[in-house]
Design a protein around this motif. Structure first.
Motif, short mmCIF file in Angstrom:
data_model
loop_
_atom_site.label_atom_id
_atom_site.label_comp_id
_atom_site.label_asym_id
_atom_site.label_seq_id
_atom_site.Cartn_x
_atom_site.Cartn_y
_atom_site.Cartn_z
N ALA A 76 41.71 45.92 26.47
CA ALA A 76 42.10 47.49 25.80
C ALA A 76 41.10 47.93 24.79
O ALA A 76 40.87 49.06 24.40
N VAL A 77 40.33 47.04 24.24
CA VAL A 77 39.45 47.35 23.18
C VAL A 77 38.18 47.88 23.61
O VAL A 77 37.45 48.50 23.15
N LEU A 78 38.12 47.75 25.25
CA LEU A 78 36.89 48.54 25.97
C LEU A 78 37.54 49.77 26.28
O LEU A 78 36.64 50.58 26.95
N VAL A 79 38.82 50.24 26.20
CA VAL A 79 39.04 51.28 26.81
C VAL A 79 38.16 52.72 26.17
O VAL A 79 38.21 53.70 26.83
N GLU A 80 38.25 52.45 24.64
CA GLU A 80 37.55 53.85 24.06
C GLU A 80 36.25 54.02 24.51
O GLU A 80 35.75 55.13 25.00
N PRO A 81 35.44 53.14 24.58
CA PRO A 81 33.93 53.34 24.97
C PRO A 81 34.06 53.80 26.63
O PRO A 81 33.28 54.70 27.08
N LEU A 82 34.82 53.21 27.50
CA LEU A 82 34.93 53.50 28.84
C LEU A 82 35.34 55.10 28.99
O LEU A 82 34.97 55.48 29.56
N ILE B 234 42.49 53.74 30.83
CA ILE B 234 43.61 52.54 30.83
C ILE B 234 44.08 52.37 32.55
O ILE B 234 44.00 51.17 33.01
N ASP B 235 44.31 53.48 33.24
CA ASP B 235 44.66 53.55 34.60
C ASP B 235 43.70 52.89 35.59
O ASP B 235 44.23 51.90 36.13
N LEU B 236 42.49 53.44 35.25
CA LEU B 236 41.45 52.91 36.27
C LEU B 236 41.37 51.41 36.00
O LEU B 236 41.00 50.41 37.16
N VAL B 237 41.57 50.87 34.69
CA VAL B 237 41.29 49.41 34.68
C VAL B 237 42.54 48.60 35.10
O VAL B 237 42.46 47.75 35.79
N SER B 238 43.68 49.00 34.74
CA SER B 238 45.20 48.53 35.16
C SER B 238 45.13 48.59 36.73
O SER B 238 45.83 47.71 37.40
N GLN B 239 44.54 49.32 37.30
CA GLN B 239 44.66 49.49 39.04
C GLN B 239 43.37 48.74 39.58
O GLN B 239 43.28 48.83 40.87
N GLY B 240 42.73 48.00 38.69
CA GLY B 240 41.63 47.24 39.24
C GLY B 240 40.60 48.01 39.96
O GLY B 240 39.68 47.61 40.48
#
Ligand SMILES: [Zn+2]
Ligand SMILES: [Zn+2]
Length: 348
Positions: A146-152, A300-306
């Motif tokens: 989650a801490v990487l979500v903003e730069p992502l 967030i969705d891109l990360v949580s969907q793998g």
């Protein structure tokens, strides 16, 4: 509560302050669990300014954070205590011409966490934020992700702005956290061929682990020549993610006529110069990226969907007491650091 203050250039100290309290009905009290050290934070740390944003001491720092909801105001419906969130550090007015035009990232009354004269920085045990800036993450996602979500989200926004076609041929110049975020998002967007560069070998290793098709180091390779041999007609899009003006010249050489040059990196100087005739003859489009808009939830969705695994970006962790070490490490590009994270809590 404990928090960090910048008290002079290259001087970070731990201080104490009263815990913030909810005042507005739509606010949320967060325990901050992780804060990422961003290149922009380091600009403030080493130079005391970015352009005409000048630090006044003592200043709080940081904007990339994830946290846990402690308490919500009576008007908050989407969040409840114990929810874990990724934070959008940009607080916008919602009312100015820019906000009304759907451009909140250039809001006239923007309050950005940890920016001089704007909102308090993220490196504190607790912060109060508007609920609309807090994005609940699924249980399968960690506070580290989650801490990487903003730069992502900045990388995702840059790729959206570039209108990447499927199977586009692109280069990403600079493989810090944002350059790698662009790489991950471009890969997720669809079968791009990606040429990635950096001055630091460890970063190129991470770039390959993140899916770069080719990597090069300008201290060793003639980048335009090496990529030009593989792509004689030139590239569709180049993302400048280093802040080094030399990369703008490389980008112009690499691009095919009609190509797009996306400026994401933050140069250290107020002015830079580039070859305007190549820009004109090739009819290149120059796109500027101001952070991001509307890309937190999609990231967030891109990360949580793998579909994106940002974990290779998080290379170093520090407790709050050692924040100065974290900033020095990032400022000096030491030990292969990409993203250093301050751990304010032990929660995963
Ligand atoms: Zn940042
Ligand atoms: Zn506004």
């Amino acid at each position: 509560m404990k928090l960090a203050y910048l008290t002079a250039r290259r001087k970070l100290e731990i201080g104490e302050a009263e815990e913030p309290r909810l005042s507005q009905g739509d606010d949320v009290l967060l325990r901050i669990d992780r804060v990422g050290v961003c290149g922009s934070d380091v600009h403030y740390y080493t130079q005391g300014r970015i352009g005409d944003d000048i630090v006044r001491y003592p200043a709080t720092v940081g904007h990339e954070c994830s946290g846990s909801v402690v308490e919500v105001g009576p008007a908050v419906e989407r969040l409840r205590p114990a929810d874990r969130v990724a934070v959008d550090p940009a607080m916008v007015c919602g009312d100015c011409d820019q906000c009304r035009a759907g451009r909140p990232n250039t809001c006239r009354n923007l309050q950005f966490m940890g920016c001089p004269g704007q909102a308090p920085g993220a490196v504190a045990e607790y912060r109060v934020l508007p609920a609309e800036n807090c994005f609940a993450i699924p249980r399968t996602m960690s506070l580290d992700e989650a801490v990487l979500v903003e730069p992502l989200s900045v990388g995702l926004y840059a790729t959206r702005l570039a209108r990447l076609a499927v199977a586009a041929r692109i280069a990403v110049l600079g493989s810090g956290p944002i350059g790698l975020a662009v790489l991950l998002c471009a890969k997720a967007a669809g079968r791009c061929t990606i040429y990635q560069t950096d001055l630091i070998e460890e970063r190129l290793e991470v770039a390959r682990a993140c899916g770069a098709d080719w990597t090069g180091n300008p201290t060793r390779d003639d980048i335009p020549a090496a990529i030009g041999r593989r792509e004689p007609r030139g590239l569709d899009v180049v993302f400048e993610c280093s802040g080094d003006p030399a990369c703008i010249d490389q980008a112009q050489a690499l691009l095919a006529p009609g190509g797009r040059l996306v400026l994401v990196g933050i140069p250290a100087t107020l002015q830079i110069s580039f070859d305007v005739h190549t820009m004109r003859r090739k009819e290149l489009t120059l796109l500027n990226v101001r952070r991001q808009r509307g890309c937190l939830r999609p990231a967030i969705d891109l990360v949580s969907q793998g579909r994106i695994d940002p974990s290779p970006l998080l290379t170093h962790r520090f407790p709050l007491e050692r924040i100065a070490e974290a900033f020095e490490l990032v400022a000096g590009y030491g030990d292969g650091v990409i993203k250093a994270v301050i751990e304010l809590s032990a929660t995963a």
